[in-house]
Design an enzyme around this catalytic site. Structure first.
Site, PDB file in Angstrom:
ATOM      1  N   LYS A 187      80.176  22.562  42.812  1.00 26.12           N
ATOM      2  CA  LYS A 187      80.297  23.073  44.180  1.00 26.12           C
ATOM      3  C   LYS A 187      79.092  23.969  44.424  1.00 26.12           C
ATOM      4  O   LYS A 187      78.300  24.194  43.507  1.00 26.12           O
ATOM      5  CB  LYS A 187      81.592  23.871  44.363  1.00 26.12           C
ATOM      6  CG  LYS A 187      81.802  24.943  43.279  1.00 26.12           C
ATOM      7  CD  LYS A 187      83.116  25.699  43.445  1.00 26.12           C
ATOM      8  CE  LYS A 187      84.330  24.963  42.939  1.00 26.12           C
ATOM      9  NZ  LYS A 187      85.243  24.462  43.946  1.00 26.12           N
ATOM     10  N   ARG A 188      78.930  24.488  45.662  1.00 22.58           N
ATOM     11  CA  ARG A 188      77.834  25.421  45.898  1.00 22.58           C
ATOM     12  C   ARG A 188      77.918  26.592  44.909  1.00 22.58           C
ATOM     13  O   ARG A 188      79.002  26.987  44.486  1.00 22.58           O
ATOM     14  CB  ARG A 188      77.898  25.950  47.331  1.00 22.58           C
ATOM     15  CG  ARG A 188      77.477  24.940  48.369  1.00 22.58           C
ATOM     16  CD  ARG A 188      76.042  24.510  48.166  1.00 22.58           C
ATOM     17  NE  ARG A 188      75.123  25.541  48.546  1.00 22.58           N
ATOM     18  CZ  ARG A 188      74.379  25.530  49.647  1.00 22.58           C
ATOM     19  NH1 ARG A 188      74.448  24.505  50.475  1.00 22.58           N
ATOM     20  NH2 ARG A 188      73.542  26.516  49.918  1.00 22.58           N
ATOM     21  N   LYS A 224      82.715  32.016  44.191  1.00 22.88           N
ATOM     22  CA  LYS A 224      83.241  30.823  43.511  1.00 22.88           C
ATOM     23  C   LYS A 224      83.277  31.014  41.983  1.00 22.88           C
ATOM     24  O   LYS A 224      83.815  30.188  41.254  1.00 22.88           O
ATOM     25  CB  LYS A 224      82.422  29.594  43.896  1.00 22.88           C
ATOM     26  CG  LYS A 224      82.543  29.223  45.379  1.00 22.88           C
ATOM     27  CD  LYS A 224      81.698  28.001  45.725  1.00 22.88           C
ATOM     28  CE  LYS A 224      81.670  27.691  47.217  1.00 22.88           C
ATOM     29  NZ  LYS A 224      82.872  26.981  47.697  1.00 22.88           N
ATOM     30  N   THR A 265      87.875  21.625  49.061  1.00 20.74           N
ATOM     31  CA  THR A 265      88.228  20.215  49.240  1.00 20.74           C
ATOM     32  C   THR A 265      87.884  19.434  47.965  1.00 20.74           C
ATOM     33  O   THR A 265      88.484  18.399  47.691  1.00 20.74           O
ATOM     34  CB  THR A 265      87.481  19.596  50.439  1.00 20.74           C
ATOM     35  OG1 THR A 265      86.127  20.050  50.419  1.00 20.74           O
ATOM     36  CG2 THR A 265      88.135  20.005  51.747  1.00 20.74           C
ATOM     37  N   LYS A 324      89.758  16.225  45.735  1.00 16.56           N
ATOM     38  CA  LYS A 324      89.093  15.015  45.229  1.00 16.56           C
ATOM     39  C   LYS A 324      89.360  14.851  43.730  1.00 16.56           C
ATOM     40  O   LYS A 324      89.634  13.746  43.243  1.00 16.56           O
ATOM     41  CB  LYS A 324      87.583  15.080  45.501  1.00 16.56           C
ATOM     42  CG  LYS A 324      87.245  15.089  46.984  1.00 16.56           C
ATOM     43  CD  LYS A 324      85.799  15.519  47.260  1.00 16.56           C
ATOM     44  CE  LYS A 324      85.650  15.858  48.750  1.00 16.56           C
ATOM     45  NZ  LYS A 324      84.400  16.589  49.055  1.00 16.56           N
TER      46      LYS A 324
HETATM   47  C1  26W Z   1      76.003  30.622  59.341  1.00 19.90           C
HETATM   48  C2  26W Z   1      76.049  30.531  57.855  1.00 19.90           C
HETATM   49  C3  26W Z   1      77.218  29.757  57.435  1.00 19.90           C
HETATM   50  C4  26W Z   1      77.033  28.444  57.051  1.00 19.90           C
HETATM   51  C5  26W Z   1      78.118  27.690  56.688  1.00 19.90           C
HETATM   52  C6  26W Z   1      78.464  30.315  57.461  1.00 19.90           C
HETATM   53  C7  26W Z   1      79.546  29.569  57.107  1.00 19.90           C
HETATM   54  C8  26W Z   1      79.383  28.257  56.730  1.00 19.90           C
HETATM   55  C9  26W Z   1      80.538  27.393  56.379  1.00 19.90           C
HETATM   56  C10 26W Z   1      81.697  27.686  57.306  1.00 19.90           C
HETATM   57  C11 26W Z   1      80.899  27.543  54.961  1.00 19.90           C
HETATM   58  C12 26W Z   1      81.815  26.470  54.493  1.00 19.90           C
HETATM   59  O1  26W Z   1      81.409  25.351  54.253  1.00 19.90           O
HETATM   60  N1  26W Z   1      83.081  26.814  54.317  1.00 19.90           N
HETATM   61  C13 26W Z   1      83.964  25.952  53.592  1.00 19.90           C
HETATM   62  O2  26W Z   1      84.657  25.097  54.479  1.00 19.90           O
HETATM   63  C14 26W Z   1      85.433  24.162  53.748  1.00 19.90           C
HETATM   64  C15 26W Z   1      86.020  23.190  54.730  1.00 19.90           C
HETATM   65  O3  26W Z   1      87.016  23.793  55.481  1.00 19.90           O
HETATM   66  C16 26W Z   1      86.484  24.877  52.925  1.00 19.90           C
HETATM   67  O4  26W Z   1      87.176  23.919  52.169  1.00 19.90           O
HETATM   68  C17 26W Z   1      85.835  25.885  52.001  1.00 19.90           C
HETATM   69  O5  26W Z   1      86.819  26.641  51.327  1.00 19.90           O
HETATM   70  C18 26W Z   1      84.929  26.801  52.791  1.00 19.90           C
HETATM   71  O6  26W Z   1      84.204  27.654  51.930  1.00 19.90           O
END
Ligand code: 26W
Length: 813
Positions: free
Chosen positions: A545-546, A551, A653, A657
């Site tokens: 994951k990232r 995390k 998610t 998987k």
């Molecule tokens: C503006 C910077 C930024 C970029 C991306 C802020 C926030 C985000 C995303 C909202 C981060 C993200 O991918 N969140 C993830 O979303 C998934 C789908 O709902 C969740 O399963 C993850 O727990 C959540 O970290």
């Protein structure tokens, strides 16, 4: 169109001849990919046309999913699968001496996303089309998607992604549907025919050109549209050019087109860059303009028609990145269509719905007022008006409560708060797992929840079982179908019928054999790419994951270090052999995350080369994690690491998987892990650590002292000390930042606090694995109870509960 294998083979050979003037024997892999994918695209195009016709004629309500990211991965395989053509093509190609898998691998991943949020959008598109729902995507056609990660000497290096290099067969440029998006300039209000109208002048026009990608539904005729916008310009400064200033002429063209050049590689951490705000308005404005244009054609263009737009259109915003949809729809309805404020506001709120994906405080978007005013002057005046009206309503409800009003205002302390804008301007706000939605209601957005109690709801995430089980793990899919029939493909909750085979020795052996083959396949890849030999009899313990502090890859790594220390101290320690597999990208500017990558790679170097360990444990960091790599790794996992600090991972998610592919989760009670636990029960998951309530209480009231834990656990102390005491063959200060984040900022993510629980849980995993029959039962139960986490379920809930849209049957032809 071909109906039989023979017809397919003939069509394929002819396509090679007409495309490239080539005989099969001379064709390269790339040519063969092009021949196959163009053939498939023609089949899709026919259905696409039919779907669009039907949508126009039937006038059913449509939903548009606005997302800054769509992490599609490859499409050839999933399109073949959804068309039901995989077997026919695979067999036909095999008879021509061609391996379908090799052709699929030619396609570049469309990596137009960072992680969870972008991949969720892609799974949702698949589910909408497969459920015959009229739902479309709206986003940005980034010239460069997520960067390519190289690991050099243990460090992450970023290389530009160039996914469009060889062209992209699945897109269709629609130049005739281009629209103009206006940036900068000035706005003045003028009275015309008794109405105040906004006049926007001296703006910079950027041409938004749509590229449409068909979204093919499974086993039906539905083909929806993902519309991605590209910034182009017809503008060319001939006066500079003819004066000999070539550079200036070209510079201006590039600066306009820059808007869709790159995906910001930030996950959960916003970069407050003007270009990012420009991207947000760019695709929101272009998308809304094209939706309204289409609406008017189908449903009429009088102000009275537009005041009912919410009856035929739903717009969903994926996190706050498209939150400018609220003022932009207001602008179109007020300035272009002549509605009054009350009607426009009513229609806007009823059209728009919003999902929140994160509660990390640093990830909540806010833009400086000055920037919004300068780049988007009309948006700014509208946001101010919305804010004033909202604050007036708050004042009615809470007279004199300035603190509360300041806390909830859309504009405060010099910033526009995008989440507030999204909540105020929509009719539905949802979180992505039960615990996350509850935290939104009770903590992060408690004031908004009190003010708008009916707006808040939960929609637990899901993943498409077609890509993540049927396509990624075909051997397991076949075994499941042989055992319980094929109904699960259309109704994934039927996977529960596997439960009764959980203790069936023959079925256990078959599931194990599939897993073993997947592990061998992954091991071969690791050997070929990294020249590391891994023991395929060992537990494949996977953390992909990232890379992010919350995390807690650090927790996993510290535990590995502790295990290593124990093996060194006592070579006879009886442990189950394990291969610890990591993968993931760090944001380019996220210093700590980059050091965590170096830490894991250094651990790998020390452990993998220590003869005392004799290969009993190994550590592998696989570079360039992507959708395609995930499809290779996840089916091969025995153990799924989902160990975020409780309350911080909105849903996750990846956890779903892995479960679908029979991995057993070791995890905290966070995000959707809680619901996975509810489904499988205590016996089929290994849970440890603080709960979300406990973590939130520590954040609120204090009471945690990292030194207490550090001083009372000698094993943990040793591992933490090794970060900075010269133990590792790196410069003395290499891991200072990691050490600092643990020991000097009181361990914000409770790594030390949860360490002992995690180590005990890992020991439990090892013991469970030793009892292979028991382990296979757990694995089978995870597959059996994964049906709830199919995105078909999630999307049905959105369709009924938020969007109020119904399936549209596309006629057979
Ligand atoms: C503006 C910077 C930024 C970029 C991306 C802020 C926030 C985000 C995303 C909202 C981060 C993200 O991918 N969140 C993830 O979303 C998934 C789908 O709902 C969740 O399963 C993850 O727990 C959540 O970290």
């Amino acid at each position: 169109m071909f109906r039989t294998k023979e017809e397919f083979k003939a069509a394929f050979i002819e396509r090679l001849e007409t495309l490239f003037g080539e005989h099969l024997d001379d064709a390269t892999l790339t040519d063969k990919y092009a021949a196959l994918s163009t053939l498939i695209r023609e089949i899709i195009n026919k259905r696409w046309y039919k779907s669009n016709m039907q949508y126009r004629v039937s006038k059913d309500k449509q939903v548009y999913y606005f997302s800054m990211e769509f992490l599609l991965g490859r499409l050839l395989g999933s399109n073949l699968f959804n068309l039901g053509l995989t077997d026919l093509c695979r067999e036909g190609l095999a008879e021509l001496g061609i391996d379908l898998a090799e052709l699929e691998a030619v396609e570049a991943d469309a990596g137009l996303g960072n992680g969870g949020l972008g991949r969720l959008a892609a799974c949702f598109l698949d589910s909408m089309a497969s459920l015959q729902l009229p739902g479309h995507g709206n986003g940005i056609r980034y010239r460069h998607g997520m960067f390519e990660q190289k690991i050099v000497d243990g460090y992450q290096m970023e290389l530009p992604d160039n996914w469009l290099r060889d062209g992209y067969v699945w897109e269709m440029r629609k130049a005739s549907r281009a629209v103009t998006v206006k940036f900068g300039g000035t706005v003045r209000m003028e009275e015309r025919a008794g109405r105040l109208v906004a006049i926007h002048e001296n703006y910079e026009p950027v041409l938004a050109v749509p590229y449409d990608i068909p979204v093919v539904g499974a086993n039906r005729n539905t083909v929806n549209t993902l519309r991605l916008w590209s910034a182009e310009t017809n503008h060319f400064d001939f006066s500079s050019f003819s004066k000999g200033d070539f550079l200036k002429a070209v510079e201006q063209k590039y600066s306009m087109e820059a808007t869709s050049q790159i995906l910001y590689p930030d996950d959960n951490y916003p970069e407050g860059k003007v270009l990012r705000l420009k991207q947000q308005y760019f695709f929101v404005s272009a998308g809304l303009q094209s939706i309204v244009r289409r609406y008017k054609r189908t449903h009429g263009g009088t102000p009275a028609d537009l005041a009912k737009i919410h009856e035929k259109i739903a717009i969903h915003i994926n996190d706050t990145h498209p939150a400018l949809a609220v003022p932009e729809l207001m602008r179109i309805l007020l300035d272009e269509e002549g509605l009054g404020w009350a009607e426009a506001w009513n229609a806007t709120c009823k059209t728009i719905s919003y999902t929140n994906h994160t509660i990390l405080p640093e990830a909540l978007e806010k833009w400086p007022v000055e920037l919004v005013g300068r780049l988007l002057p009309r948006m700014y005046t509208l946001i101010r008006e919305i804010n004033e009206r909202f604050c007036a309503a708050l004042w009615e409800q809470y007279p004199g409560d300035w603190d509360k009003i300041r806390d909830m205002a859309i504009i405060s302390e010099g910033y526009v708060h995008m989440a507030h804008l999204a909540v105020v301007g929509s009719h539905s706000v949802n979180g992505v797992a039960e615990v996350h939605s509850n935290i939104l209601k009770q903590e992060v957005m408690a004031n908004f929840h009190k003010f708008y109690p009916h707006r808040f709801n939960n929609k637990t995430n899901g993943v498409t079982h077609r890509r993540w089980l049927a396509k990624a793990n075909p051997a397991l899919a076949d075994l499941i179908s042989e055992t319980i029939g094929q109904g699960w493909l259309d109704h994934p909750t039927e996977l529960a019928n596997l439960h009764r085979y959980g203790t069936d020795a023959a079925f256990q052996a078959s599931v194990k054999a599939v897993k073993q083959a997947n592990k061998e396949r992954l091991a071969q890849y690791i050997k070929a790419k990294m020249n590391i030999t891994v023991d395929t009899q060992s537990i494949f313990d996977v953390h992909v994951k990232r890379i992010h502090a919350y995390k807690r890859q650090t927790l996993n790594a510290l535990h590995i270090l502790d295990l290593y220390n124990r093996l060194k101290a006592d070579p006879s320690l009886d442990i189950e052999p394990r291969t610890f597999i990591f993968a993931g990208k760090s944001a380019a500017g996220y210093y700590l995350a980059k050091r965590i990558i170096k830490f894991i790679n250094t651990l790998a170097q020390v452990i993998n080369n220590d003869p005392d360990i004799g290969g009993r444990i190994k550590v592998v960091f696989m570079e360039n994690y992507s959708v395609s790599l995930a499809e290779l790794i996840i089916p091969a996992a025995d153990v799924s690491e989902q160990i975020s600090t409780a309350s911080r991972e909105a849903s996750g998610t990846g956890n779903m998987k892995f479960m679908m592919n029979g991995a057993v989760t070791i995890g905290t009670l966070d995000g959707a892990n809680i619901e996975i636990h509810d489904e499988v029960g205590d016996d089929n998951i290994v849970i440890f650590g603080l709960t979300a309530d406990e973590v939130l209480n520590y954040y609120k009231y204090g009471g945690y002292n990292v030194l207490d834990v550090y001083n009372s656990n000698p094993r943990l102390k040793q591992a933490v000390d090794q970060l900075i005491n010269g133990f590792f063959p790196v410069s003395a200060d290499e891991f200072d930042s990691i050490h600092h984040s643990l020991m000097r900022t009181n361990d914000e993510y409770f790594v030390l606090k949860d360490f002992a629980g995690y180590a005990a849980a890992q020991e439990k995993v090892g013991n469970l694995y030793r009892d292979q029959s028991r382990w296979q039962t757990m694995s089978i139960n995870n597959i059996a109870f994964s049906g709830r986490f199919a995105s078909d379920r999630t999307i049905s809930e959105y369709a009924i509960g938020i969007w109020q849209i119904k399936p549209v049957v596309i006629r057979e032809f």
